[in-house]
Design an enzyme around this catalytic site. Sequence first.
Site, mmCIF file in Angstrom:
data_model
loop_
_atom_site.group_PDB
_atom_site.id
_atom_site.type_symbol
_atom_site.label_atom_id
_atom_site.label_comp_id
_atom_site.label_asym_id
_atom_site.label_seq_id
_atom_site.Cartn_x
_atom_site.Cartn_y
_atom_site.Cartn_z
ATOM 1 N N ASN A 169 0.801 -1.232 0.000
ATOM 2 C CA ASN A 169 0.000 0.000 0.000
ATOM 3 C C ASN A 169 0.835 1.286 0.000
ATOM 4 O O ASN A 169 0.405 2.307 -0.524
ATOM 5 C CB ASN A 169 -1.008 -0.004 1.154
ATOM 6 C CG ASN A 169 -0.352 -0.077 2.508
ATOM 7 O OD1 ASN A 169 0.733 -0.637 2.649
ATOM 8 N ND2 ASN A 169 -0.996 0.490 3.504
ATOM 9 N N GLU A 267 4.289 -4.274 12.358
ATOM 10 C CA GLU A 267 3.332 -3.179 12.074
ATOM 11 C C GLU A 267 2.195 -3.805 11.284
ATOM 12 O O GLU A 267 2.362 -4.129 10.113
ATOM 13 C CB GLU A 267 3.997 -2.093 11.225
ATOM 14 C CG GLU A 267 5.170 -1.383 11.875
ATOM 15 C CD GLU A 267 4.735 -0.313 12.849
ATOM 16 O OE1 GLU A 267 3.537 -0.254 13.201
ATOM 17 O OE2 GLU A 267 5.608 0.458 13.273
ATOM 18 N N CYS A 301 -3.288 1.333 6.521
ATOM 19 C CA CYS A 301 -3.418 0.574 7.766
ATOM 20 C C CYS A 301 -4.125 1.385 8.845
ATOM 21 O O CYS A 301 -4.790 0.842 9.692
ATOM 22 C CB CYS A 301 -2.040 0.159 8.254
ATOM 23 S SG CYS A 301 -0.900 1.539 8.324
ATOM 24 N N GLU A 479 7.849 2.807 14.647
ATOM 25 C CA GLU A 479 8.703 3.232 13.542
ATOM 26 C C GLU A 479 8.591 4.730 13.367
ATOM 27 O O GLU A 479 7.754 5.382 13.971
ATOM 28 C CB GLU A 479 8.276 2.503 12.255
ATOM 29 C CG GLU A 479 8.546 1.016 12.354
ATOM 30 C CD GLU A 479 8.425 0.286 11.027
ATOM 31 O OE1 GLU A 479 7.389 0.415 10.375
ATOM 32 O OE2 GLU A 479 9.396 -0.405 10.656
#
Length: 508
Positions: A169, A267, A301, A479
Site C-alpha cells: 500500500n 506493524e 493501515c 517506527e
Amino acid sequence: MAKSTSKRKPLMEAMDMKRDVYQMVINGDRVDSSTKETFTTYNPATGEPLAQVAKASKEDAERAVQAAKQAFDHGKWRHFPVSKRSRVLNKIASIMRSRFNELVELEVLNSGKSLSAAQGQVMQSIEDFEFYAGAIVGHRGTVNNVPSGFFNYSQNEPVGVCAQIIPWNYPMMMAAWKIAPAIAAGCSVVIKPASLTPLTAIVLTEICHEAGVPEGVVNILPGPGALIGDYLVEHPDVDKVAFTGSTPTGKDIMQKASQTLKRLTLELGGKSPNIIFDDADIEGAVAGSLFGIFYNTGQSCEARSRLYIHESIYDEFMEKFVEKTKQLKLGDPLDKETHLGSIISRGQLEVIDSYVQSAIEEGATVVEGGKRLEIEGFENGHWYAPTIITDVTPDMKVVKEEIFGPVVVVQTFNDEQEVIKQANDSEYGLGSAIWTKDQGRAKRVADLIQAGIVMINCPFSAFPGTPFGGYKQSGFGRELCIETLDLYTEQKSVLSYYGSRPINPFGV
Ligand code: NAD
C-alpha cells in the site's frame, strides 16, 4: 601510469527509472534470479503489464543473507564514523530529491495511487533518510550510576542482519521506513517488497548504492512472500525481522521467528475509530474524516474506517460528509486533479466488494458508493466507489474486520464514556481520531483510547519523528521515530573496576 589494484566495486550508476526488466540487488550487483525466472508487475489503474521483475528463489535468498552477513561481520559500514554514515543517508535523500518526479511517476504507475498521494509519500521517504541521518548522530550510549570504584557505560551496537518485509500500500514509504533506521544504526538489510509493487523499493536500493552504501549492506529480493519471506524469517543468520503487513501474516511470522528468538517489529492491520463530538468544528471534521478514510483509496493501515458521530450533529455531519464524498474525483492517477486512484488488484477489489455485500446481507444500508466503477480510459483497471455504510451493529463483519478499501462504517453515540467503549471494542489498536473544541475532553479521551496513534482535530498522523505503531493486534514496536533506532540496536553494558584493592568475594 600504474594500473589501480583497488578491489573496490564501482558505485552503481544511475539508470532510467522506467525499464522493461528490474533485477534484484545482491551484494552491490544487479542480478537476475538464479532460476532466470521473472514475474510481471502491473499498473493496477489500467490492468496492463508494467515490467518484468526478477523472481527471487531460495538460492537467491541465501546469497542475499550471506552477503548481508559478510557485510555486517567483516564489512566497514558499521565501523564508519557515525558522521560518515549520516552523510551517506543525506546523499540518498539528495539523490531522491533530484529524481523526485521520476520516483513519484514510478510509484503511481506501479500502485495506481493518485499523484498527490505519491508525492506526499515520496517526499516523506526522503525526509525519513534526512531524519535518521540526524537522529543517529544523537543516538548515544549512557554512563550509568554505580558504586565508587566502578565504571559502567552502555553502548548501542547494531543488531545485525535484518530481514525487512513490506506491503503494497505504501511501497516506497515502507521501504524508506525500514531501510533508513536500519542502515543508520549500522545494520545490514535484506528487504522483500510486496510482489504487487516491487519497483520503487528496487530503485531505492540502487540509489543507496549510488550514494555510497557499501556492497552487501542493502539487498533486495522481490518474490513470493510465502517462499522468500518464510526463508528469511526462519534463517538462523537473520538477527531481526521487521514486518509490515496483515495481522494473520504477522502472527505466522512471530511464531516462526520465535524458533531462533529473533528481534521482531510488527506493524499490522487496523480498524481505526474516528470520533466526532457535538462541539467539533463540523467543516474541519468532515474534511478530516473524508481524508482519514479515503486517502490512498482507503488502502491504509490507519484508515479511519469506523466513524462515530454524536447523535445531536448526525444529520448535519452526514449531509455534508455524503455530499463531499460525491465530489471526490476518481480517474487518471497521474492527473493532479484526481483525489482517489485505483484499487491495487482484482483480488483486493473482490475482497472489498464482498465486505460491502456482507453488510447489505446483514441489514446495513449503503448510503453512498458500494459498487465497482468503470473509469473511461481505464476500463481494465480496478476501481471502487468511495462507500459509506450506515445502520451497522458492532458484531457485523464490516465493523469488526479490516476491509482495506474505501469503505467507512458509521455509528452514533451519546456520551464520552459510551464512545470510548465503542472505539476500544476492536482487536486492533493502530490509529484513532477525535474531533472536539474541548481540549479537556480531547485529553481525557486520548488517554483512554487503546491505540498507538491518536489524532486530535488533525487529518494526518505521520511525520518523521512521530512514533508510528500499534496496540493490541496492530503489532508492536514503533517506527518513524528516534526510538526506532533502539529496535535496530542491542545495548551492551560494560562494567569495569578501578578500585585500589582487588575484589575477592570468595575470600580465598
Ligand atoms: P500481507 O501480510 O499479505 O503481505 C505483506 C508482506 O508479507 C508482503 O511482502 C508479502 O509478500 C509478505 N508475506 C506474505 N506471506 C508471508 C509469509 N508467510 N512469511 C513472510 N512474509 C510473507 O499484507 P499486504 O496485503 O501486502 O498489506 C496490507 C496489510 O498491511 C494490511 O493489513 C495493512 O493494515 C498492513 N499495513 C500495516 C501498516 C502499519 O504500519 N501498521 C502499514 C501498511 C500496511
